[in-house]
Each structure stands twice: as structure tokens, then as C-alpha cells.
Write a protein that holds these residues in place. Structure first.
Motif, PDB file in Angstrom:
ATOM      1  N   GLU A 234      11.777 -18.512 -37.037  1.00  0.00           N
ATOM      2  CA  GLU A 234      11.778 -18.050 -35.646  1.00  0.00           C
ATOM      3  C   GLU A 234      12.100 -16.564 -35.551  1.00  0.00           C
ATOM      4  O   GLU A 234      11.599 -15.865 -34.663  1.00  0.00           O
ATOM      5  N   THR A 235      12.926 -16.079 -36.461  1.00  0.00           N
ATOM      6  CA  THR A 235      13.178 -14.639 -36.538  1.00  0.00           C
ATOM      7  C   THR A 235      11.866 -13.899 -36.770  1.00  0.00           C
ATOM      8  O   THR A 235      11.539 -12.939 -36.061  1.00  0.00           O
ATOM      9  N   LEU A 236      11.101 -14.360 -37.750  1.00  0.00           N
ATOM     10  CA  LEU A 236       9.843 -13.703 -38.078  1.00  0.00           C
ATOM     11  C   LEU A 236       8.820 -13.874 -36.959  1.00  0.00           C
ATOM     12  O   LEU A 236       8.028 -12.963 -36.687  1.00  0.00           O
ATOM     13  N   PHE A 237       8.841 -15.008 -36.268  1.00  0.00           N
ATOM     14  CA  PHE A 237       7.923 -15.263 -35.153  1.00  0.00           C
ATOM     15  C   PHE A 237       8.133 -14.210 -34.061  1.00  0.00           C
ATOM     16  O   PHE A 237       7.168 -13.629 -33.534  1.00  0.00           O
ATOM     17  N   ALA A 238       9.381 -13.938 -33.725  1.00  0.00           N
ATOM     18  CA  ALA A 238       9.693 -12.937 -32.698  1.00  0.00           C
ATOM     19  C   ALA A 238       9.229 -11.550 -33.121  1.00  0.00           C
ATOM     20  O   ALA A 238       8.708 -10.772 -32.302  1.00  0.00           O
ATOM     21  N   VAL A 239       9.409 -11.231 -34.391  1.00  0.00           N
ATOM     22  CA  VAL A 239       8.969  -9.930 -34.909  1.00  0.00           C
ATOM     23  C   VAL A 239       7.452  -9.805 -34.820  1.00  0.00           C
ATOM     24  O   VAL A 239       6.915  -8.760 -34.410  1.00  0.00           O
ATOM     25  N   LYS A 240       6.742 -10.852 -35.183  1.00  0.00           N
ATOM     26  CA  LYS A 240       5.280 -10.815 -35.168  1.00  0.00           C
ATOM     27  C   LYS A 240       4.719 -10.697 -33.747  1.00  0.00           C
ATOM     28  O   LYS A 240       3.694 -10.056 -33.526  1.00  0.00           O
ATOM     29  N   ILE A 241       5.402 -11.335 -32.788  1.00  0.00           N
ATOM     30  CA  ILE A 241       4.983 -11.198 -31.388  1.00  0.00           C
ATOM     31  C   ILE A 241       5.003  -9.727 -30.987  1.00  0.00           C
ATOM     32  O   ILE A 241       4.052  -9.201 -30.398  1.00  0.00           O
ATOM     33  N   ALA A 242       6.111  -9.062 -31.309  1.00  0.00           N
ATOM     34  CA  ALA A 242       6.260  -7.646 -30.938  1.00  0.00           C
ATOM     35  C   ALA A 242       5.331  -6.753 -31.743  1.00  0.00           C
ATOM     36  O   ALA A 242       4.678  -5.851 -31.205  1.00  0.00           O
ATOM     37  N   GLU A 243       5.258  -7.013 -33.024  1.00  0.00           N
ATOM     38  CA  GLU A 243       4.482  -6.162 -33.922  1.00  0.00           C
ATOM     39  C   GLU A 243       2.991  -6.196 -33.592  1.00  0.00           C
ATOM     40  O   GLU A 243       2.299  -5.168 -33.683  1.00  0.00           O
ATOM     41  N   ASN A 244       2.499  -7.362 -33.190  1.00  0.00           N
ATOM     42  CA  ASN A 244       1.066  -7.531 -32.968  1.00  0.00           C
ATOM     43  C   ASN A 244       0.688  -7.663 -31.498  1.00  0.00           C
ATOM     44  O   ASN A 244      -0.453  -7.999 -31.179  1.00  0.00           O
ATOM     45  N   ASP A 245       1.674  -7.408 -30.611  1.00  0.00           N
ATOM     46  CA  ASP A 245       1.443  -7.378 -29.169  1.00  0.00           C
ATOM     47  C   ASP A 245       0.746  -8.657 -28.693  1.00  0.00           C
ATOM     48  O   ASP A 245      -0.296  -8.624 -28.034  1.00  0.00           O
ATOM     49  N   VAL A 246       1.352  -9.787 -29.036  1.00  0.00           N
ATOM     50  CA  VAL A 246       0.779 -11.094 -28.710  1.00  0.00           C
ATOM     51  C   VAL A 246       1.223 -11.518 -27.312  1.00  0.00           C
ATOM     52  O   VAL A 246       2.423 -11.503 -27.011  1.00  0.00           O
ATOM     53  N   PRO A 247       0.300 -11.892 -26.425  1.00  0.00           N
ATOM     54  CA  PRO A 247       0.695 -12.344 -25.087  1.00  0.00           C
ATOM     55  C   PRO A 247       1.448 -13.668 -25.145  1.00  0.00           C
ATOM     56  O   PRO A 247       1.100 -14.558 -25.922  1.00  0.00           O
ATOM     57  N   ILE A 248       2.491 -13.779 -24.320  1.00  0.00           N
ATOM     58  CA  ILE A 248       3.380 -14.939 -24.347  1.00  0.00           C
ATOM     59  C   ILE A 248       3.564 -15.483 -22.939  1.00  0.00           C
ATOM     60  O   ILE A 248       3.635 -14.734 -21.959  1.00  0.00           O
ATOM     61  N   GLN A 249       3.643 -16.813 -22.829  1.00  0.00           N
ATOM     62  CA  GLN A 249       4.041 -17.495 -21.596  1.00  0.00           C
ATOM     63  C   GLN A 249       5.323 -18.263 -21.918  1.00  0.00           C
ATOM     64  O   GLN A 249       5.367 -19.011 -22.896  1.00  0.00           O
ATOM     65  N   TRP A 250       6.335 -18.074 -21.103  1.00  0.00           N
ATOM     66  CA  TRP A 250       7.618 -18.716 -21.393  1.00  0.00           C
ATOM     67  C   TRP A 250       7.695 -20.082 -20.735  1.00  0.00           C
ATOM     68  O   TRP A 250       7.561 -20.218 -19.520  1.00  0.00           O
ATOM     69  N   LEU A 251       7.897 -21.102 -21.558  1.00  0.00           N
ATOM     70  CA  LEU A 251       8.017 -22.464 -21.058  1.00  0.00           C
ATOM     71  C   LEU A 251       9.284 -22.627 -20.227  1.00  0.00           C
ATOM     72  O   LEU A 251      10.313 -22.029 -20.519  1.00  0.00           O
ATOM     73  N   ASN A 252       9.189 -23.465 -19.187  1.00  0.00           N
ATOM     74  CA  ASN A 252      10.367 -23.780 -18.379  1.00  0.00           C
ATOM     75  C   ASN A 252      10.962 -25.110 -18.840  1.00  0.00           C
ATOM     76  O   ASN A 252      10.455 -25.745 -19.769  1.00  0.00           O
ATOM     77  N   GLN A 253      12.032 -25.548 -18.176  1.00  0.00           N
ATOM     78  CA  GLN A 253      12.739 -26.756 -18.622  1.00  0.00           C
ATOM     79  C   GLN A 253      11.914 -28.026 -18.455  1.00  0.00           C
ATOM     80  O   GLN A 253      12.158 -29.017 -19.148  1.00  0.00           O
ATOM     81  N   LYS A 254      10.960 -28.001 -17.562  1.00  0.00           N
ATOM     82  CA  LYS A 254      10.094 -29.173 -17.412  1.00  0.00           C
ATOM     83  C   LYS A 254       9.310 -29.429 -18.698  1.00  0.00           C
ATOM     84  O   LYS A 254       9.079 -30.578 -19.075  1.00  0.00           O
ATOM     85  N   TRP A 255       8.916 -28.340 -19.339  1.00  0.00           N
ATOM     86  CA  TRP A 255       8.043 -28.448 -20.505  1.00  0.00           C
ATOM     87  C   TRP A 255       8.760 -28.228 -21.832  1.00  0.00           C
ATOM     88  O   TRP A 255       8.172 -28.402 -22.893  1.00  0.00           O
ATOM     89  N   HIS A 256      10.002 -27.818 -21.780  1.00  0.00           N
ATOM     90  CA  HIS A 256      10.834 -27.779 -22.997  1.00  0.00           C
ATOM     91  C   HIS A 256      12.285 -27.899 -22.549  1.00  0.00           C
ATOM     92  O   HIS A 256      12.965 -26.906 -22.299  1.00  0.00           O
ATOM     93  N   TYR A 257      12.723 -29.135 -22.475  1.00  0.00           N
ATOM     94  CA  TYR A 257      14.083 -29.425 -22.028  1.00  0.00           C
ATOM     95  C   TYR A 257      14.986 -29.588 -23.239  1.00  0.00           C
ATOM     96  O   TYR A 257      14.798 -30.489 -24.062  1.00  0.00           O
TER      97      TYR A 257
END
Length: 289
Positions: A234-257
């Protein structure tokens, strides 16, 4: 549009579990939490597979369950030959990202569910989340402890705090914006396009070398922080998101409780992540949904 839901169950032998982090214990007990997880998965195996198959069938998409088979054994042997310092737990968590790339060879959209995730209703994830807009994932940034308040007992190698500062150190060393979100890969929805854009395993050797170097210390962080750095997916996942400018949608509690210490599961929840492994409570809610 080809879609699939997948999960996996890797029953790591007890002698390979990373139980040596003194902070990873069941509260008020001397039992390693990995042992509790291992036993809970075995006891609830049939139901945990069945509920995911049911959910995929309701959505009209494929489902695949990955287990401790020859493919995983070969992957594990290769990873630990190249990176002998990582644990079986590290390998398992990199493997689930590896499977994303394997499935992206055949499918346009993919939903990954950790084995301890229980779909509570038949609400359609793929209709609720337009994966053309970015990877759908949850973050735990609100759980990060400010550096001044961190103590030797306030975190573990798997805590959001450890992952946050580890990823921040990697981003700083790459001269990237250190502001980021701590992702949780227990539930991830993504399109083939964005998985490819993430480039997770591009330059993996150098990423692992960098993470190894950071375990030995960093000029910007005190030892109480770097002592908990490691080789976390997960550390590397966060780095790759930033490094490669990957678009993200943040899940809410309904979809990840995150079902931890609340003691109940709200009826509105669709995907319940039983991180406390109290499946008896989840099954009661599931049966009454």
C-alpha cells in the motif's frame, strides 16, 4: 464490457507468519493477530467464498478465487529469491496486485475484494462507480498519527501511520509532492486503462532497493518513524498514484466499511471489510439484510 470480481485466500504456514512485530497482538492478549486471522479464515472459508460468488452472480459478472496453488508458489519463490528480506505476508500482498495485471489482460473492469470482505447486498458496484473516471479505493489518512505524537507503541509496520511516512519519504526522495493519501487495498475497483497507467511493477527492483534503504533511516525522520518502514504494497501503491498521476475516486463507508470496534454493521453497507475478524457479527447482519 468484460467485468470480473476476484479474491484470494493464501493460508500462510504459521512458521512463515511475520509475528515478530511486538505491536501486532490481539488487544490485552499475547496472541499474535496473524494467528487469530489464520484461524478465523479457516473457520469461515466456505461462507466467505460463497458470499462473493453470490454477489458476482447477482451482478452478472465473472468471479475467480485464487488460492495457494502452483502459480502462487512459483511467484513466491521468485519474489523471495530476488528479495530475500521480504516476508511471506509481503509476497501475498504484492501478489494480489500482480493478479490485477493478469486479469487486466482479459477484462475491462475489475473489482478486488480481500478475503475478509463480505458483500451485504446486491447493489451493483460497477453501476455505482464509473471506473472510467479513476481507480475506486479507500484511504486511511485520517488515522495517521502526527509525528510528534508517535511513540514506539502507537503504530505497527502495517499501520496507516507507518505507511504514510514511508510513502512520504519515497515521494520526497523523488522530488514529488509529499502530500498524499494512505490507501487501503482491501477493496479496489479499476479499469484496465488505469491499472496500466499505475505502472505498479515498472521499476520494481529500484523501488524495492529504495524501500530497503529507507528501513535503515532517513535524514528527515526520527528513528521512531523509520523503524516501522518496510516493503508494503500500500505504501508503494500511494507512491505510484502520485508518480504516474493516476485518477482516483475515494470509496465511502457504504462501499468500504471498516468493521473494527463498532460492534455492528449498518444496513446501508454494501461491502463490509471485517478487519476485526468477528464474522459471527457480520453473518448475523448478513442474514438480516
Amino acid at each position: 464490457m468484460k467485468r470480473i470480481i476476484y479474491s484470494f485466500y493464501i493460508d500462510i504456514p504459521k512458521d512463515e507468519l511475520d509475528i515478530f512485530d511486538k505491536n501486532i497482538l490481539v488487544a490485552n492478549k499475547s496472541v499474535p493477530i496473524n494467528y487469530v486471522t489464520k484461524d478465523a479464515f479457516k473457520e469461515n472459508y466456505t461462507k466467505l467464498v460463497a458470499c462473493k460468488k453470490w454477489y458476482a452472480k447477482q451482478l452478472g459478472v465473472d468471479f475467480k478465487m485464487f488460492e495457494y496453488d502452483i502459480d502462487f508458489i512459483l511467484y513466491k519463490e521468485n519474489m523471495q529469491r530476488k528479495y530475500p528480506y521480504i516476508t511471506a505476508y509481503n509476497v501475498v500482498n504484492f501478489y494480489k496486485i500482480h493478479l490485477f495485471y493478469k486479469l487486466a489482460e482479459q477484462y475491462d473492469e475489475i473489482l478486488y475484494l480481500d478475503f475478509d470482505v463480505v458483500p451485504m447486498h446486491a447493489d451493483n458496484f460497477f453501476e455505482a462507480w464509473d471506473l472510467s473516471k479513476g481507480i475506486a479505493i479507500q484511504h486511511n489518512t485520517h488515522k495517521v498519527i502526527p509525528m510528534d505524537a508517535v511513540t514506539e507503541r502507537s503504530q505497527t509496520i502495517r499501520s496507516p501511520t507507518a505507511k504514510y511516512y514511508n510513502a512520504q519519504a519515497m515521494l520526497l526522495d523523488r522530488e514529488l509532492n509529499p502530500k498524499h493519501q494512505v490507501v487501503n487495498t482491501g477493496i479496489v475497483g479499476a479499469s484496465k486503462e488505469h491499472i496500466q497507467k499505475l505502472k505498479y511493477f515498472d521499476n520494481f527492483d529500484s523501488d524495492m532497493t529504495e524501500m530497503s534503504r529507507l528501513t535503515k533511516g532517513h535524514d528527515m525522520y526520527p528513528k521512531k518513524i523509520t523503524d516501522f518502514f518496510g516493503w508494503d504494497n500500500e505504501t508503494l501503491f500511494a507512491v505510484k498514484i502520485a508518480e504516474n498521476d493516476v485518477p482516483i475516486q475515494w470509496l465511502n463507508q457504504k462501499w468500504h466499511y471498516f468493521f473494527s470496534d463498532q460492534g455492528f454493521v449498518p444496513k446501508s453497507v454494501v461491502l463490509c471489510h471485517a478487519i476485526n475478524k468477528k464474522f459471527d457479527v457480520v453473518w448475523r447482519a448478513y442474514n438480516n439484510a
